[in-house]
Design a protein around this motif. Sequence first.
Motif, mmCIF file in Angstrom:
data_model
loop_
_atom_site.group_PDB
_atom_site.id
_atom_site.type_symbol
_atom_site.label_atom_id
_atom_site.label_comp_id
_atom_site.label_asym_id
_atom_site.label_seq_id
_atom_site.Cartn_x
_atom_site.Cartn_y
_atom_site.Cartn_z
ATOM 1 N N THR A 17 0.823 -1.204 0.000
ATOM 2 C CA THR A 17 0.000 0.000 0.000
ATOM 3 C C THR A 17 0.861 1.259 0.000
ATOM 4 O O THR A 17 0.621 2.185 -0.780
ATOM 5 N N LEU A 18 1.872 1.301 0.859
ATOM 6 C CA LEU A 18 2.716 2.490 0.952
ATOM 7 C C LEU A 18 3.535 2.714 -0.320
ATOM 8 O O LEU A 18 3.681 3.851 -0.784
ATOM 9 N N VAL A 19 4.044 1.651 -0.924
ATOM 10 C CA VAL A 19 4.799 1.790 -2.171
ATOM 11 C C VAL A 19 3.883 2.266 -3.298
ATOM 12 O O VAL A 19 4.268 3.116 -4.108
ATOM 13 N N PHE A 20 2.671 1.757 -3.348
ATOM 14 C CA PHE A 20 1.711 2.180 -4.362
ATOM 15 C C PHE A 20 1.410 3.678 -4.231
ATOM 16 O O PHE A 20 1.376 4.403 -5.239
ATOM 17 N N ILE A 21 1.211 4.161 -3.010
ATOM 18 C CA ILE A 21 0.950 5.582 -2.797
ATOM 19 C C ILE A 21 2.171 6.417 -3.183
ATOM 20 O O ILE A 21 2.044 7.492 -3.775
ATOM 21 N N LEU A 22 3.372 5.931 -2.893
ATOM 22 C CA LEU A 22 4.582 6.661 -3.284
ATOM 23 C C LEU A 22 4.728 6.734 -4.796
ATOM 24 O O LEU A 22 5.171 7.759 -5.336
ATOM 25 N N PHE A 23 4.378 5.671 -5.510
ATOM 26 C CA PHE A 23 4.427 5.711 -6.968
ATOM 27 C C PHE A 23 3.455 6.748 -7.529
ATOM 28 O O PHE A 23 3.773 7.448 -8.499
ATOM 29 N N ILE A 24 2.282 6.863 -6.923
ATOM 30 C CA ILE A 24 1.318 7.878 -7.356
ATOM 31 C C ILE A 24 1.897 9.271 -7.117
ATOM 32 O O ILE A 24 1.787 10.161 -7.971
ATOM 33 N N PHE A 25 2.531 9.472 -5.958
ATOM 34 C CA PHE A 25 3.165 10.759 -5.660
ATOM 35 C C PHE A 25 4.222 11.101 -6.705
ATOM 36 O O PHE A 25 4.258 12.223 -7.226
ATOM 37 N N ILE A 26 5.083 10.153 -7.027
ATOM 38 C CA ILE A 26 6.153 10.397 -8.000
ATOM 39 C C ILE A 26 5.572 10.721 -9.375
ATOM 40 O O ILE A 26 6.061 11.611 -10.068
ATOM 41 N N ARG A 27 4.506 10.043 -9.751
ATOM 42 C CA ARG A 27 3.888 10.297 -11.055
ATOM 43 C C ARG A 27 3.371 11.723 -11.145
ATOM 44 O O ARG A 27 3.568 12.398 -12.148
ATOM 45 N N TYR A 28 2.689 12.194 -10.101
ATOM 46 C CA TYR A 28 2.130 13.541 -10.135
ATOM 47 C C TYR A 28 3.171 14.624 -9.894
ATOM 48 O O TYR A 28 3.045 15.735 -10.393
ATOM 49 N N GLU A 29 4.177 14.342 -9.124
ATOM 50 C CA GLU A 29 5.156 15.372 -8.770
ATOM 51 C C GLU A 29 6.133 15.656 -9.906
ATOM 52 O O GLU A 29 6.530 16.802 -10.117
ATOM 53 N N PHE A 30 6.513 14.640 -10.650
ATOM 54 C CA PHE A 30 7.566 14.811 -11.643
ATOM 55 C C PHE A 30 7.060 14.777 -13.085
ATOM 56 O O PHE A 30 7.753 14.301 -13.971
ATOM 57 N N ASP A 31 5.870 15.287 -13.329
ATOM 58 C CA ASP A 31 5.428 15.443 -14.708
ATOM 59 C C ASP A 31 5.566 16.912 -15.125
ATOM 60 O O ASP A 31 5.993 17.752 -14.349
ATOM 61 N N GLY A 40 0.184 16.031 -6.169
ATOM 62 C CA GLY A 40 1.271 15.168 -5.697
ATOM 63 C C GLY A 40 1.558 15.367 -4.223
ATOM 64 O O GLY A 40 1.745 14.393 -3.485
ATOM 65 N N TRP A 41 1.597 16.614 -3.780
ATOM 66 C CA TRP A 41 1.849 16.857 -2.355
ATOM 67 C C TRP A 41 0.693 16.373 -1.492
ATOM 68 O O TRP A 41 0.898 15.894 -0.373
ATOM 69 N N SER A 42 -0.528 16.470 -2.007
ATOM 70 C CA SER A 42 -1.673 15.935 -1.256
ATOM 71 C C SER A 42 -1.574 14.413 -1.142
ATOM 72 O O SER A 42 -1.898 13.840 -0.090
ATOM 73 N N VAL A 43 -1.106 13.765 -2.194
ATOM 74 C CA VAL A 43 -0.918 12.309 -2.152
ATOM 75 C C VAL A 43 0.182 11.960 -1.148
ATOM 76 O O VAL A 43 0.098 10.951 -0.442
ATOM 77 N N LEU A 44 1.220 12.796 -1.048
ATOM 78 C CA LEU A 44 2.268 12.549 -0.053
ATOM 79 C C LEU A 44 1.713 12.665 1.368
ATOM 80 O O LEU A 44 2.077 11.880 2.253
ATOM 81 N N VAL A 45 0.789 13.606 1.590
ATOM 82 C CA VAL A 45 0.139 13.710 2.907
ATOM 83 C C VAL A 45 -0.684 12.451 3.171
ATOM 84 O O VAL A 45 -0.695 11.931 4.294
ATOM 85 N N VAL A 46 -1.349 11.928 2.142
ATOM 86 C CA VAL A 46 -2.102 10.668 2.292
ATOM 87 C C VAL A 46 -1.149 9.529 2.641
ATOM 88 O O VAL A 46 -1.479 8.660 3.464
ATOM 89 N N PHE A 47 0.051 9.540 2.069
ATOM 90 C CA PHE A 47 1.055 8.538 2.412
ATOM 91 C C PHE A 47 1.387 8.595 3.903
ATOM 92 O O PHE A 47 1.417 7.569 4.586
ATOM 93 N N TRP A 48 1.652 9.793 4.414
ATOM 94 C CA TRP A 48 2.020 9.919 5.827
ATOM 95 C C TRP A 48 0.853 9.584 6.752
ATOM 96 O O TRP A 48 1.051 9.032 7.840
#
Length: 91
Positions: A17-31, A40-48
Amino acid sequence: MKKESPTKMWNTLRNITLVFILFIFIRYEFDEDPYNDRIGWSVLVVFWISKGLFDAIEDKRKWNKKSMVANIVFVIAGLGVLCWQGIQFFS
């Protein structure tokens, strides 16, 4: 064939679950679209928040109340930040 213990299955589910959320963060942050950085930052908050919840459940199993309370406070703060960003996004 050995039967997996519940804690091993729990750790596997948690890590996936945590790796999947991190992949979503990376996809949104680095496009290329700068608008997606906010998502992307909101997804990182969801990760934490997810990590805090998983840690709180693990601390409850181990009867570590101080750490559990700290993780719950962390989750509540993360939810507050997420709600604040959602209100700003929709207004």
